[in-house]
Design a protein around this motif. Sequence first.
Motif, PDB file in Angstrom:
ATOM      1  N   GLY A 118      32.928  25.306  38.880  1.00  0.00           N
ATOM      2  CA  GLY A 118      34.062  24.457  39.587  1.00  0.00           C
ATOM      3  C   GLY A 118      35.380  25.014  39.329  1.00  0.00           C
ATOM      4  N   TYR A 119      35.445  26.260  38.703  1.00  0.00           N
ATOM      5  CA  TYR A 119      36.634  27.009  38.253  1.00  0.00           C
ATOM      6  C   TYR A 119      36.978  28.152  39.187  1.00  0.00           C
ATOM      7  N   PRO A 120      38.123  28.530  39.313  1.00  0.00           N
ATOM      8  CA  PRO A 120      38.486  29.494  40.081  1.00  0.00           C
ATOM      9  C   PRO A 120      38.288  31.090  38.864  1.00  0.00           C
ATOM     10  N   LEU A 121      37.257  31.861  39.385  1.00  0.00           N
ATOM     11  CA  LEU A 121      36.456  32.891  38.360  1.00  0.00           C
ATOM     12  C   LEU A 121      36.652  34.129  39.056  1.00  0.00           C
ATOM     13  N   LEU A 122      36.899  35.176  38.311  1.00  0.00           N
ATOM     14  CA  LEU A 122      37.037  36.688  38.685  1.00  0.00           C
ATOM     15  C   LEU A 122      36.182  37.315  37.638  1.00  0.00           C
ATOM     16  N   TRP A 123      35.605  38.289  38.375  1.00  0.00           N
ATOM     17  CA  TRP A 123      34.854  39.448  37.440  1.00  0.00           C
ATOM     18  C   TRP A 123      35.493  40.819  37.671  1.00  0.00           C
TER      19      TRP A 123
END
Length: 319
Positions: A183-188
């Motif tokens: 539910g969090y905005p995440l990037l890899w």
Amino acid sequence: MRPLRLRLLHAQNLSPRLRLPVTHFSTCATRHDLRPLTRRLFKFPTAPTPSTHHHDLPSFLSYAERISLPQTSTVYVGTHYEYTVLHKLRQCALTLHRVGGRDDAGIDLMGTWHLPERERELALRVVVQCKSLKTKLGPNLVRELEGALRNAPVGWRTEQTVGMLVSPREATKGVRDAMARSGYPLLWMMVERDGTMRQALWNARAELLGLGPLGVETRYTGGDGGGDLSENVSTEVALTWDGADIPDMDCVEQDLERVEDQWAASWGVAPSEKAALLEAIENLCLESSIPSGADKVSASDRTKVLQTMQERARQRHGE
């Protein structure tokens, strides 16, 4: 509406037509930090206190040599990688600071992301974990990043904060699935130890923050300049915005300074008096201190600010 899925882009699955030259980023002097005045003016959170021993890769290398820190040690490898990532992501309009220490809440780097349409006071807050690990990368890394976001300092505990995982290895299926569910905005970001970016992916929650125009292109360098790829050609990926290069932090800092000067001029104040102007506005508790709100200041408040500056100037000169 975009489908709720993980958006994955990396060098191996991009079309061969994107054989663009590697971007040569700005070579102007780099401060590696925003000025305190800029942070106050645009309401950016205060940067964490830097280490007393080092603040960038060159100073860390000097420090490591001075104390004979083994290059194979966990501290050396981890810190070297964190500074490498910090420098690399400046090319993508991120200004980051290494946190470190026992009270880092699991955060390695933190700062702001000045993307086009999200620059100035709309810049995103960013919390970064660097995972220079030899072990298999599992979904537990995503849970750790979510915990870091929950425990981030106040200036980064907002709905406009993204979490970023950076590793010299590709994201596994377990990591990708965990990001898609989050539910969090995440990037890899896959960034090798020499600073080469190989992969970038983000989840649908990140796109809801306005990252829809964010994209990835592969860049080629080397070779004989002909149309065919050769064994001497190297590749890496670069983040883009709406198909164009993202201005790097050197360019962002120049733009911020230009806006600051225009803001001062709108008050009839010289650029050298920007700090005094901001102090006067803050002392009078005016809400419209950022440049975009300068035209909302009433004539009476404007008069008060300028009078306050004049009084303080007389006090400094002992009148």
